[in-house]
Design an enzyme around this catalytic site. Structure first.
Site, PDB file in Angstrom:
ATOM      1  N   GLY A   1       5.152 -36.684  11.588  1.00  0.00           N
ATOM      2  CA  GLY A   1       6.144 -37.744  11.793  1.00  0.00           C
ATOM      3  C   GLY A   1       6.449 -38.498  10.508  1.00  0.00           C
TER       4      GLY A   1
ATOM      5  NE  ARG B   1       5.354 -34.348  15.434  1.00  0.00           N
ATOM      6  CZ  ARG B   1       4.573 -35.310  14.943  1.00  0.00           C
ATOM      7  NH1 ARG B   1       3.399 -34.998  14.442  1.00  0.00           N
ATOM      8  NH2 ARG B   1       4.965 -36.572  14.959  1.00  0.00           N
TER       9      ARG B   1
ATOM     10  CG  ASP C   1      -4.261 -32.403  13.871  1.00  0.00           C
ATOM     11  OD1 ASP C   1      -5.507 -32.466  13.934  1.00  0.00           O
ATOM     12  OD2 ASP C   1      -3.521 -32.384  14.870  1.00  0.00           O
TER      13      ASP C   1
ATOM     14  CE  LYS D   1       2.355 -38.293   8.329  1.00  0.00           C
ATOM     15  NZ  LYS D   1       3.024 -37.433   9.303  1.00  0.00           N
ATOM     16  CB  THR D   2      -0.176 -41.240  10.366  1.00  0.00           C
ATOM     17  OG1 THR D   2       0.284 -41.541  11.686  1.00  0.00           O
ATOM     18  CG2 THR D   2      -1.600 -41.732  10.230  1.00  0.00           C
TER      19      THR D   2
ATOM     20  CG  ASP E   1       0.346 -42.880  14.960  1.00  0.00           C
ATOM     21  OD1 ASP E   1       1.469 -43.398  14.891  1.00  0.00           O
ATOM     22  OD2 ASP E   1       0.117 -41.857  15.633  1.00  0.00           O
TER      23      ASP E   1
HETATM   24  P1  FBP Z   1       2.118 -38.456  12.704  1.00  0.00           P
HETATM   25  O1  FBP Z   1       0.759 -38.581  13.309  1.00  0.00           O
HETATM   26  O2  FBP Z   1       2.529 -37.080  12.437  1.00  0.00           O
HETATM   27  O3  FBP Z   1       2.249 -39.335  11.505  1.00  0.00           O
HETATM   28  O4  FBP Z   1       3.198 -38.996  13.739  1.00  0.00           O
HETATM   29  C1  FBP Z   1       2.967 -40.166  14.429  1.00  0.00           C
HETATM   30  C2  FBP Z   1       4.038 -40.501  15.419  1.00  0.00           C
HETATM   31  O5  FBP Z   1       4.959 -41.396  14.857  1.00  0.00           O
HETATM   32  C3  FBP Z   1       3.397 -41.063  16.686  1.00  0.00           C
HETATM   33  O6  FBP Z   1       3.278 -42.433  16.594  1.00  0.00           O
HETATM   34  C4  FBP Z   1       4.284 -40.562  17.774  1.00  0.00           C
HETATM   35  O7  FBP Z   1       3.577 -40.348  18.958  1.00  0.00           O
HETATM   36  C5  FBP Z   1       4.764 -39.268  17.243  1.00  0.00           C
HETATM   37  O8  FBP Z   1       4.772 -39.366  15.850  1.00  0.00           O
HETATM   38  C6  FBP Z   1       6.135 -38.908  17.762  1.00  0.00           C
HETATM   39  O9  FBP Z   1       6.577 -37.794  17.077  1.00  0.00           O
HETATM   40  P2  FBP Z   1       7.801 -36.914  17.532  1.00  0.00           P
HETATM   41  O10 FBP Z   1       9.024 -37.712  17.273  1.00  0.00           O
HETATM   42  O11 FBP Z   1       7.700 -35.698  16.685  1.00  0.00           O
HETATM   43  O12 FBP Z   1       7.606 -36.653  18.975  1.00  0.00           O
END
Ligand code: FBP
Length: 551
Positions: A82, A146, A177, A201-202, A204
């Protein structure tokens, strides 16, 4: 018409600050190595799985000669998962580090995420290109994806692509991951002398530990959400007629929810980790909310704000069981499930095939939520939590309980609600000064780790609560963050996800205030991110980071 907003034009001029040890010619920056390291648990098994890269020492950049930084090299970079504000600055820092070493060196950006490596899709990042993206949000410079690179076959394909392109090092910008896979790839690439470096990165915020104080993007995203929550809170306090239920992104951990609660002091934040620890059922969560609503109503305040973490549903014991059963059931019978045309057919087939408890939990949910639980799985076969409208589920259940209480004469107030989901609004914003500086420094550090001959490391910048000059930059071996977890029935080394620490200061700070914030109206309105102006406003780190530092 303008091509760029005025802010974007100004942000192009912003020069990110870096820790003092990163200033100057890269050939005069070397590393100081500490003691060998260990994984957080399962040391001997993990060592056996990563014989070439396990146990390396922590590295810190210091001033000193490093001629290798001037070697001409090709580096590859990929964005994974993300979006998170600041990704472009990681690439800008990496680019500038590489070019500072040798103008002839090249940076290749693999397109649309890790899948771009497998498909050998890449573009050279040039000065002209990078200058269009400095200090901007988003991942659009090369895109993200992803695709997971974890199998032997995929590693072999990546190796082939890197060798064909004469890539000497790969930088993987991703979450837990992706960094786990970066470490496995580093091990696989080691005999071929291709280095792999990870960048945390994230939004979250769940990729952190003693050495990774925060993942990038968390600062900006929580500031954006807190601004919006503050605005909604002010509206609620003006109109005094709605309860707003706001779901906040964060796939598993509730760090975003907790940080936003600390910034805005709204009435209630559900913390998934606490729900799991206390084994609270959905109806107990609803009861807690109803208690707050009734108590505020008794004071004449028929309005308020509730923050709901995105991952909540998977932390509620009966729902966790239901979701895990559903994931298995749909994976095992995928081809049959797709032949079921209507939702009615799907629901009745699912009900028949789930065990008694899961089937009970499934049938007790409103039809909309049942539909969302049956929607397409993510690439790993899991339910997509961001598409489950938990905020609406809670509203529906709270409303029904209050109606029942009204009939019994125990609730005399009013309850009208609004629901919101804040997620994508924050993921691609212009990075805050903190994230702009942090990300640039991470990218620069990634190059320096490569130039100092390291592989299987993740960039680490510490002391982040201090002014940038005092930040301490270096890297830690990814294997140090590993523990063993069961994946598809097999023990795998993975980075342990950092959930909200229920004995940590950020959570305890909220606990101390929880009752008072719930009952009174103590809202704080953070307002928009400030990129220019007093230091105290423009450069303050998150409350989580500050409180964790005080611990
Ligand atoms: P990452 O862990 O890859 O950084 O993504 C986090 C996130 O923003 C989460 O908060 C959310 O659940 C998810 O991505 C949503 O991703 P997508 O838009 O691909 O469904």
């Amino acid at each position: 018409m303008k091509k760029y907003s005025l802010l974007q034009q100004e942000r192009y001029k912003f020069q990110p600050n870096v820790p003092k040890d990163l200033i100057g010619d890269v050939s005069k920056i070397t590393i100081q190595l500490g003691q060998p390291t260990e994984s957080i648990s399962d040391q001997s098994e993990i060592k056996g799985m990563l014989p070439k890269t396990y146990g390396k020492p922590i590295a810190q950049f210091i001033k000193g000669a490093n001629k290798a930084a001037n070697d001409k090299i090709n580096v590859g970079v990929v964005l994974s998962g993300g979006q998170a504000p600041g990704g472009h600055n990681v690439i800008a820092g990496l680019f500038d580090g590489i070019k500072n070493g040798n103008k002839e060196s090249k940076l290749w950006g693999f397109l649309k995420g890790p899948g771009g490596i497998l498909e050998n899709q890449a573009m050279e990042i040039t000065n002209e290109i990078i200058d269009q993206y400095r200090n901007t949000g988003g991942f659009d410079i090369i895109g993200s994806g992803r695709t997971k690179i974890e199998s032997e076959k995929q590693f072999a394909q990546c190796l082939k692509v890197c060798q064909e392109r004469k890539i000497a090092a790969l930088v993987i910008i991703g979450g837990d991951d992706s960094n786990t896979n970066a470490a496995l790839m580093a091990e696989y690439f080691a005999p071929h002398n291709i280095k792999v470096i990870g960048v945390p990165k994230t939004i979250d915020g769940d990729l952190k530990n003693e050495y990774i104080e925060t993942s990038f993007g968390f600062d900006t995203a929580t500031k954006i959400y807190s601004e919006l929550i503050g605005n909604i809170a002010r509206d609620a306090n003006s109109a005094k007629k709605y309860w707003h239920f706001i779901k906040l992104m964060g796939r598993s951990a509730s760090h975003i929810c907790l940080e936003c609660q600390l910034q805005t002091q709204v009435n209630y934040a559900i913390i998934s980790e606490e729900i799991e620890k206390r084994q609270k059922t959905l109806s107990q969560i609803v009861s807690d909310l109803v208690d707050v609503i009734v108590e505020r109503s008794n004071k004449g305040e028929n309005f308020g704000i509730v923050l709901v973490p995105e991952g909540l549903i998977e932390f509620i014991p009966e729902m966790k069981n239901l979701i895990s059963e559903l994931n298995d059931l749909l994976a095992d019978h995928a081809s049959h499930f797709t032949t079921l045309r209507t939702f009615g057919e799907q629901a009745s087939w699912v009900n028949k095939n789930l065990d008694k408890d899961a089937s009970y939990a499934f049938s007790s949910l409103p039809a909309d939520i049942q539909k969302q639980l049956l929607m397409d799985r993510d690439p790993h076969g899991n339910v997509q939590v961001s598409r489950i409208e938990t905020e609406k589920l809670l509203i529906e259940m709270v409303e029904s309980k209050l109606n029942q209480m009204k009939n019994e004469g125990t609730f005399k107030g009013k309850f009208s609600s609004q629901h919101h989901f804040l997620g994508y609004e924050g993921r691609s914003a212009f990075p805050s000064n903190f994230d702009a500086n942090y990300c640039y420094s991470l990218g620069y550090s990634a190059f320096l780790l490569i130039a100092n001959g390291l592989t299987g490391y993740i960039c680490s910048i510490r002391n982040l609560h201090k002014p940038v000059e005092q930040w301490i930059a270096g890297g830690v071996p990814i294997s140090m963050l590993f523990n063993l977890e069961k994946r598809h029935g097999k023990n795998k080394p993975v980075i342990k996800k950092a959930l909200v620490d229920l004995v940590g200061k950020p959570y305890k700070t909220y606990l101390e205030k929880r009752y008072s914030w719930a009952i009174n109206t103590s809202y704080v309105y953070p307002g928009a991110i400030q990129y220019y102006g007093p230091d105290s406003i423009c450069n303050q780190p998150t409350i989580t980071l500050q409180l964790e530092h005080e611990e």
